[in-house]
Design an enzyme around this catalytic site. Structure first.
Site, PDB file in Angstrom:
ATOM      1  N   ILE A   1      33.418  42.986  36.845  1.00 51.73           N
ATOM      2  CA  ILE A   1      33.650  41.805  37.427  1.00 51.73           C
ATOM      3  C   ILE A   1      34.694  41.129  36.303  1.00 51.73           C
ATOM      4  O   ILE A   1      34.527  41.184  35.237  1.00 51.73           O
ATOM      5  CB  ILE A   1      32.308  41.160  37.124  1.00 51.73           C
TER       6      ILE A   1
ATOM      7  N   GLU B   1      40.497  44.232  45.962  1.00 49.22           N
ATOM      8  CA  GLU B   1      40.398  43.553  47.089  1.00 49.22           C
ATOM      9  C   GLU B   1      40.758  44.284  48.326  1.00 49.22           C
ATOM     10  O   GLU B   1      41.375  43.840  49.352  1.00 49.22           O
ATOM     11  CB  GLU B   1      41.830  42.247  47.230  1.00 49.22           C
TER      12      GLU B   1
ATOM     13  N   ARG C   1      73.276  49.544  29.661  1.00 51.50           N
ATOM     14  CA  ARG C   1      73.288  50.711  29.084  1.00 51.50           C
ATOM     15  C   ARG C   1      74.476  51.443  29.632  1.00 51.50           C
ATOM     16  O   ARG C   1      74.816  51.580  30.900  1.00 51.50           O
ATOM     17  CB  ARG C   1      71.940  51.239  29.664  1.00 51.50           C
TER      18      ARG C   1
ATOM     19  N   ARG D   1      43.337  38.733  49.235  1.00 55.86           N
ATOM     20  CA  ARG D   1      44.249  39.702  49.788  1.00 55.86           C
ATOM     21  C   ARG D   1      45.684  39.098  49.828  1.00 55.86           C
ATOM     22  O   ARG D   1      46.651  39.755  49.217  1.00 55.86           O
ATOM     23  CB  ARG D   1      44.311  39.979  51.300  1.00 55.86           C
TER      24      ARG D   1
ATOM     25  N   GLU E   1      29.384  47.297  42.751  1.00 61.06           N
ATOM     26  CA  GLU E   1      28.444  47.904  41.789  1.00 61.06           C
ATOM     27  C   GLU E   1      28.745  49.388  41.311  1.00 61.06           C
ATOM     28  O   GLU E   1      29.475  49.836  41.747  1.00 61.06           O
ATOM     29  CB  GLU E   1      26.957  47.843  42.520  1.00 61.06           C
ATOM     30  N   PRO E   2      28.023  49.752  40.465  1.00 59.92           N
ATOM     31  CA  PRO E   2      28.345  51.091  39.869  1.00 59.92           C
ATOM     32  C   PRO E   2      28.423  51.913  41.123  1.00 59.92           C
ATOM     33  O   PRO E   2      29.095  52.961  40.815  1.00 59.92           O
ATOM     34  CB  PRO E   2      27.191  51.315  38.771  1.00 59.92           C
TER      35      PRO E   2
ATOM     36  N   GLY F   1      31.805  50.116  45.946  1.00 65.09           N
ATOM     37  CA  GLY F   1      32.792  49.071  45.870  1.00 65.09           C
ATOM     38  C   GLY F   1      33.436  48.698  47.215  1.00 65.09           C
ATOM     39  O   GLY F   1      33.068  47.742  47.971  1.00 65.09           O
TER      40      GLY F   1
ATOM     41  N   GLU G   1      39.848  36.834  51.976  1.00 61.62           N
ATOM     42  CA  GLU G   1      40.888  36.582  52.750  1.00 61.62           C
ATOM     43  C   GLU G   1      41.892  36.076  51.920  1.00 61.62           C
ATOM     44  O   GLU G   1      43.137  36.270  51.923  1.00 61.62           O
ATOM     45  CB  GLU G   1      40.753  35.406  53.694  1.00 61.62           C
TER      46      GLU G   1
END
Ligand SMILES: Cc1cc2nc3c(=O)[nH]c(=O)nc-3n(C[C@H](O)[C@H](O)[C@H](O)COP(=O)(O)OP(=O)(O)OC[C@H]3O[C@@H](n4cnc5c(N)ncnc54)[C@H](O)[C@@H]3O)c2cc1C
Length: 383
Positions: A155, A363, A268, A243, A125-126, A129, A240
């Site tokens: 989201i 996450e 290079r 992650r 939410e604003p 987190g 779970e």
């Protein structure tokens, strides 16, 4: 690939071919245009990838989390955003599979497996987190319905998706706070609107949105598990998988950065030598390769723990922490090795450099992973 069965090998081969033919040629253009990859999503639907870890009895592929992690690694080597389209959706599916009632599993899992009903996870939410128990989106019971009010932000799949695992409060005063939390399977409808698309540094192509709920009426049978108070457990069940998926993304990004650097360093020349012949560059390549291998081993270990349904927060925390930091470090090193070209939009390392930092935030941020690892370390080693 020694631990894979025949079906798993076939799926991974098919994914590799799909990425080479249909993702690699278009990824840079779509990413720079921040355009949703509709054709890629349609092909992933045909391949059954939206049902990757959904049990076969519900029409999914029934893959083990460890095989799924390999798919995510391959996808992220090509374009990390595509892994997010899949993973947010499958976190939602896993929550319904692990925590849903038999009726909810029978109703939603087949639709999730085909990709006809797609979506993600709505926690943040604003105002919060990391501190999930501080959310304020409220669901109030009203007969056979709940009425939901609140705002969710960041989201993934918020615009293109139509169904979300939505974390809410049912009691703002409960102690402990999570006793007043619940999760719903929320489909878009009256009262559930997308207020805006969020602009980002990287991870473009996938839509990140703010979702607003205004007197959104949802049938009570959409409460996951059928009882209030399980919201945080639902979120944890999903994270779970999340992650391990983010760790696998880290491996994929770190690997692509290594591959690009290894190739460029053999093309290079400076001072009459290929740049990999300068010891300063060789040392970077070696460190990058070690990071990829170590990240992959940690991720496999965590994914195998999930396969066995073992408690895996310690392993997953380590994998997520190490692999995502590896992605950040390798993408920066790849950019340095490319010199000025690394800063150019014509080279993929510029995209890797913008994508990688998200992994240390989402996450469960890496600060939180360190705290989880340390807490478990003490629990495992009491004196
Ligand atoms: C591109 C993108 C996609 C996303 N997709 C989704 C999605 O699909 N669904 C969803 O629900 N969310 C999503 N998120 C949100 C994401 O999960 C949060 O941003 C994340 O959980 C961190 O929360 P926050 O941004 O509120 O940071 P905060 O929680 O405010 O944290 C700020 C900083 O403080 C640190 N911190 C916080 N608490 C502690 C503590 N106790 N100890 C030490 N350090 C601490 C954090 O590590 C961080 O460094 C997405 C975010 C982005 C950027």
């Amino acid at each position: 690939m020694s631990d894979l069965d025949e079906q798993e090998k076939l799926v991974l081969d098919a994914v590799a071919r799909f990425l080479e033919r249909h993702v690699r040629p278009v990824a840079s253009k779509l990413e720079h245009d921040d355009a949703y990859p509709h054709e890629i999503v349609a092909r992933m639907k045909e391949m059954g990838l939206f049902g990757a870890i959904i049990p076969q009895e519900f029409g999914g592929l029934g893959l083990r989390p460890s095989t799924y992690a390999r798919i995510i690694e391959l996808i992220s080597e090509e374009w990390m955003s595509v892994s997010g389209i899949l993973n947010s959706h499958l976190i939602m599916a896993r929550i319904v599979d692990k925590m849903g009632t038999p009726a909810q599993r029978a109703r939603f899992l087949p639709q999730f497996a085909t990709g006809e009903l797609r979506g993600g996870l709505a926690l943040t939410e604003p105002d919060c987190g990391t501190d999930l128990q501080a959310i304020r989106t409220m669901a109030r019971r009203d007969g056979d319905y709940y009425i939901i009010n609140g705002t969710k932000t960041w989201i993934s799949n918020g615009i293109e998706g139509s169904c979300f695992a939505l974390l809410v409060k049912t009691d703002l005063t409960a102690t402990p706070r999570h006793h007043g939390m619940a999760m719903f399977i929320a489909e878009k409808g009256p009262g559930f609107t997308v207020s805006r698309k969020l602009e980002k540094l990287g991870y473009k192509g996938i839509d990140s949105a703010e979702l607003v709920f205004t007197d959104y009426r949802i049938p009570a049978d959409r409460l996951i598990g059928g009882v209030e108070g399980k919201g945080l457990a639902c979120a944890i069940a999903g994270l779970e998988l999340g992650r391990v998926n983010v760790a696998a993304r880290g491996v994929g990004v770190a690997k692509r950065a290594l591959d690009e650097a290894v190739r460029y360093s053999q093309q290079r020349k400076t001072f009459g030598k290929f740049i990999h012949e300068h010891q300063a560059i060789a040392l970077k390549l070696a460190d990058m390769a070690v990071r990829v291998e170590a990240a992959r081993l940690l991720t496999e270990k965590a994914a195998h723990a999930l396969d066995r349904s073992d408690r895996s927060d310690y392993e997953a925390g380590m994998a997520k922490l190490f692999a995502t930091e590896a992605a950040v470090e390798n993408s920066l090193e790849a950019m340095r090795i490319h010199g000025g070209y690394g800063y150019s939009k014509e080279f993929v390392v510029e995209r890797l450099y913008r994508d990688a930092p998200l992994l240390v935030i989402g996450e469960g941020s890496n600060e939180i992973q360190r705290l989880v690892i340390a807490k478990r370390l003490i629990e495992k080693n009491p004196i």
